[in-house]
Each structure stands twice: as C-alpha cells, then as structure tokens.
Design a protein around this motif. Sequence first.
Motif, PDB file in Angstrom:
ATOM      1  N   ASP A  19       0.841  -1.187   0.000  1.00 39.45           N
ATOM      2  CA  ASP A  19       0.000   0.000   0.000  1.00 39.45           C
ATOM      3  C   ASP A  19       0.885   1.250   0.000  1.00 39.45           C
ATOM      4  OD1 ASP A  19      -2.390   1.253  -0.160  1.00 39.45           O
ATOM      5  OD2 ASP A  19      -3.012   0.860   1.886  1.00 39.45           O
ATOM      6  N   PHE A  20       0.342   2.334  -0.480  1.00 38.42           N
ATOM      7  CA  PHE A  20       1.116   3.569  -0.556  1.00 38.42           C
ATOM      8  C   PHE A  20       0.193   4.774  -0.460  1.00 38.42           C
ATOM      9  CE2 PHE A  20       0.300   1.835  -4.753  1.00 38.42           C
ATOM     10  CZ  PHE A  20      -0.319   2.880  -5.418  1.00 38.42           C
ATOM     11  N   HIS A  29       9.969  22.206  -7.716  1.00 36.01           N
ATOM     12  CA  HIS A  29      10.414  22.254  -6.326  1.00 36.01           C
ATOM     13  C   HIS A  29      10.931  20.895  -5.850  1.00 36.01           C
ATOM     14  CE1 HIS A  29       8.593  26.168  -6.224  1.00 36.01           C
ATOM     15  NE2 HIS A  29       7.452  25.647  -6.608  1.00 36.01           N
ATOM     16  N   LEU A  30      11.174  19.988  -6.776  1.00 35.20           N
ATOM     17  CA  LEU A  30      11.532  18.624  -6.430  1.00 35.20           C
ATOM     18  C   LEU A  30      12.772  18.532  -5.555  1.00 35.20           C
ATOM     19  CD1 LEU A  30      10.849  15.628  -6.854  1.00 35.20           C
ATOM     20  CD2 LEU A  30      12.243  15.694  -8.914  1.00 35.20           C
ATOM     21  N   TYR A  31      13.776  19.358  -5.837  1.00 37.69           N
ATOM     22  CA  TYR A  31      15.043  19.251  -5.112  1.00 37.69           C
ATOM     23  C   TYR A  31      15.232  20.337  -4.047  1.00 37.69           C
ATOM     24  CZ  TYR A  31      15.937  15.890  -8.739  1.00 37.69           C
ATOM     25  OH  TYR A  31      15.839  14.802  -9.567  1.00 37.69           O
ATOM     26  N   GLU A  32      14.180  21.074  -3.768  1.00 36.82           N
ATOM     27  CA  GLU A  32      14.270  22.071  -2.700  1.00 36.82           C
ATOM     28  C   GLU A  32      14.228  21.375  -1.347  1.00 36.82           C
ATOM     29  OE1 GLU A  32      11.204  24.978  -3.111  1.00 36.82           O
ATOM     30  OE2 GLU A  32      12.003  25.745  -4.995  1.00 36.82           O
ATOM     31  N   ASP A  33      14.695  22.055  -0.345  1.00 37.08           N
ATOM     32  CA  ASP A  33      14.642  21.533   1.011  1.00 37.08           C
ATOM     33  C   ASP A  33      13.174  21.376   1.402  1.00 37.08           C
ATOM     34  OD1 ASP A  33      15.023  20.817   3.633  1.00 37.08           O
ATOM     35  OD2 ASP A  33      15.560  22.835   4.290  1.00 37.08           O
ATOM     36  N   THR A  34      12.765  20.166   1.694  1.00 37.85           N
ATOM     37  CA  THR A  34      11.352  19.902   2.010  1.00 37.85           C
ATOM     38  C   THR A  34      11.153  19.576   3.479  1.00 37.85           C
ATOM     39  OG1 THR A  34      11.638  17.574   1.448  1.00 37.85           O
ATOM     40  CG2 THR A  34      10.847  19.047  -0.304  1.00 37.85           C
ATOM     41  N   GLU A  35      12.144  19.798   4.295  1.00 40.43           N
ATOM     42  CA  GLU A  35      12.029  19.447   5.711  1.00 40.43           C
ATOM     43  C   GLU A  35      10.789  20.093   6.323  1.00 40.43           C
ATOM     44  OE1 GLU A  35      14.506  20.034   9.787  1.00 40.43           O
ATOM     45  OE2 GLU A  35      15.649  19.753   7.943  1.00 40.43           O
ATOM     46  N   GLY A  36       9.931  19.248   6.854  1.00 40.02           N
ATOM     47  CA  GLY A  36       8.719  19.748   7.491  1.00 40.02           C
ATOM     48  C   GLY A  36       7.581  20.010   6.519  1.00 40.02           C
ATOM     49  N   HIS A  37       7.820  19.891   5.237  1.00 41.68           N
ATOM     50  CA  HIS A  37       6.776  20.190   4.264  1.00 41.68           C
ATOM     51  C   HIS A  37       6.366  18.986   3.427  1.00 41.68           C
ATOM     52  CE1 HIS A  37       8.687  24.114   5.083  1.00 41.68           C
ATOM     53  NE2 HIS A  37       7.440  24.524   5.065  1.00 41.68           N
ATOM     54  N   ILE A  38       7.135  17.913   3.453  1.00 42.78           N
ATOM     55  CA  ILE A  38       6.825  16.759   2.613  1.00 42.78           C
ATOM     56  C   ILE A  38       5.460  16.168   2.960  1.00 42.78           C
ATOM     57  CG2 ILE A  38       8.005  15.018   4.023  1.00 42.78           C
ATOM     58  CD1 ILE A  38       8.091  15.176   0.194  1.00 42.78           C
ATOM     59  N   GLU A  39       5.073  16.186   4.225  1.00 38.18           N
ATOM     60  CA  GLU A  39       3.777  15.646   4.620  1.00 38.18           C
ATOM     61  C   GLU A  39       2.626  16.434   3.999  1.00 38.18           C
ATOM     62  OE1 GLU A  39       2.778  12.888   6.405  1.00 38.18           O
ATOM     63  OE2 GLU A  39       4.872  12.315   6.171  1.00 38.18           O
ATOM     64  N   ASP A  40       2.846  17.712   3.723  1.00 34.80           N
ATOM     65  CA  ASP A  40       1.796  18.541   3.142  1.00 34.80           C
ATOM     66  C   ASP A  40       1.485  18.157   1.700  1.00 34.80           C
ATOM     67  OD1 ASP A  40       1.694  19.938   5.494  1.00 34.80           O
ATOM     68  OD2 ASP A  40       3.037  21.523   4.811  1.00 34.80           O
ATOM     69  N   ARG A  41       2.335  17.365   1.107  1.00 37.02           N
ATOM     70  CA  ARG A  41       2.169  17.015  -0.304  1.00 37.02           C
ATOM     71  C   ARG A  41       1.312  15.779  -0.509  1.00 37.02           C
ATOM     72  NH1 ARG A  41       8.329  18.336  -2.225  1.00 37.02           N
ATOM     73  NH2 ARG A  41       8.103  20.570  -2.033  1.00 37.02           N
ATOM     74  N   LEU A  43      -2.178  13.521  -0.299  1.00 33.61           N
ATOM     75  CA  LEU A  43      -3.622  13.679  -0.221  1.00 33.61           C
ATOM     76  C   LEU A  43      -4.048  13.226   1.166  1.00 33.61           C
ATOM     77  CD1 LEU A  43      -4.771  12.236  -3.665  1.00 33.61           C
ATOM     78  CD2 LEU A  43      -4.203  14.596  -3.079  1.00 33.61           C
ATOM     79  N   LYS A  44      -4.990  13.936   1.747  1.00 31.43           N
ATOM     80  CA  LYS A  44      -5.403  13.671   3.131  1.00 31.43           C
ATOM     81  C   LYS A  44      -6.878  13.311   3.200  1.00 31.43           C
ATOM     82  CE  LYS A  44      -1.557  15.324   5.086  1.00 31.43           C
ATOM     83  NZ  LYS A  44      -0.607  14.476   5.769  1.00 31.43           N
ATOM     84  N   ARG A  45      -7.196  12.537   4.220  1.00 31.36           N
ATOM     85  CA  ARG A  45      -8.582  12.277   4.613  1.00 31.36           C
ATOM     86  C   ARG A  45      -8.572  12.250   6.131  1.00 31.36           C
ATOM     87  NH1 ARG A  45     -11.515   7.072   2.483  1.00 31.36           N
ATOM     88  NH2 ARG A  45     -12.046   8.405   0.735  1.00 31.36           N
ATOM     89  N   ASN A  46      -9.345  13.120   6.733  1.00 33.23           N
ATOM     90  CA  ASN A  46      -9.370  13.244   8.196  1.00 33.23           C
ATOM     91  C   ASN A  46      -7.958  13.470   8.762  1.00 33.23           C
ATOM     92  OD1 ASN A  46     -12.173  12.789   8.202  1.00 33.23           O
ATOM     93  ND2 ASN A  46     -11.841  10.590   8.254  1.00 33.23           N
ATOM     94  N   LYS A  47      -7.206  14.326   8.091  1.00 38.06           N
ATOM     95  CA  LYS A  47      -5.850  14.717   8.490  1.00 38.06           C
ATOM     96  C   LYS A  47      -4.840  13.570   8.449  1.00 38.06           C
ATOM     97  CE  LYS A  47      -7.425  18.592  11.245  1.00 38.06           C
ATOM     98  NZ  LYS A  47      -7.342  19.304  12.515  1.00 38.06           N
ATOM     99  N   GLN A  48      -5.217  12.469   7.817  1.00 37.61           N
ATOM    100  CA  GLN A  48      -4.320  11.329   7.659  1.00 37.61           C
ATOM    101  C   GLN A  48      -4.007  11.146   6.178  1.00 37.61           C
ATOM    102  OE1 GLN A  48      -3.125   9.442  10.278  1.00 37.61           O
ATOM    103  NE2 GLN A  48      -4.125  10.986  11.545  1.00 37.61           N
ATOM    104  N   ASN A  49      -2.796  10.666   5.892  1.00 36.88           N
ATOM    105  CA  ASN A  49      -2.445  10.390   4.500  1.00 36.88           C
ATOM    106  C   ASN A  49      -3.446   9.411   3.912  1.00 36.88           C
ATOM    107  OD1 ASN A  49      -0.206  12.000   4.769  1.00 36.88           O
ATOM    108  ND2 ASN A  49       1.236  10.315   4.954  1.00 36.88           N
ATOM    109  N   LEU A  50      -3.941   9.724   2.727  1.00 42.77           N
ATOM    110  CA  LEU A  50      -4.898   8.870   2.038  1.00 42.77           C
ATOM    111  C   LEU A  50      -4.135   7.767   1.319  1.00 42.77           C
ATOM    112  CD1 LEU A  50      -7.844   8.376   1.210  1.00 42.77           C
ATOM    113  CD2 LEU A  50      -7.440   9.882  -0.750  1.00 42.77           C
TER     114      LEU A  50
END
Length: 97
Positions: A19-20, A29-41, A43-50
């Motif tokens: 599963d994924f 923005h692929l190679y930009e520093d994503t520390e702390g922001h990768i989770e925002d990318r 899709l979410k359902r009820n604040k959990q990764n879909l």
Amino acid sequence: MQVMMYSYLLRHGEKVEDDFAMGIIHTPHLYEDTEGHIEDRYLKRNKQNLLYSEVEDEFEEQLSLVVNQIFDPEQPFVQCQKADTCKSCKFNSFCRR
C-alpha cells in the motif's frame, strides 16, 4: 483524479502490491529543502495520508464507467454549447472551432 490514475498504473502496471500514500510533488520544487513540508504534499482524509487501498475499488469502478462511456458507440460526442469557451480551450483544434 490524475494522482489516482498514476496510482492505478503503479498498482496494475508495475504490480506494486504494498500500500502507498498518494501525493503531489510540484517538479520545479523537487530538489528544494522539504524538511517539514513533505507531509503537506500527500492527499489527506481526516488529516491522515490517504492510502490508495482506501479508494482503489471506488476509483476503478468510476474509471471503468468513464472509459466505457468514452468508447460507447451509442454515446454521441458533442461540442461545447458555449462557443466562447472554445476560444481559450487548448483542445479546440480537435473539434475545429
């Protein structure tokens, strides 16, 4: 829908059984520093990764309906009713408006 289509292709084309989570990474923005922001990318359902498994059956059912409708010879292909819309449409060369 595009992310789910890529997920479908990953599952069936590449035969990925694990599963994924599904997400969007804006390539400029692929190679930009994503520390702390990768989770925002993701899709979410009820604040959990879909996870794809959560929507897989429904998505495949809807995809099948759309594909069947596209290839249904009884279903006419009609142009947009508003000709003004066609002026800015990227696909107006197909219907030649």
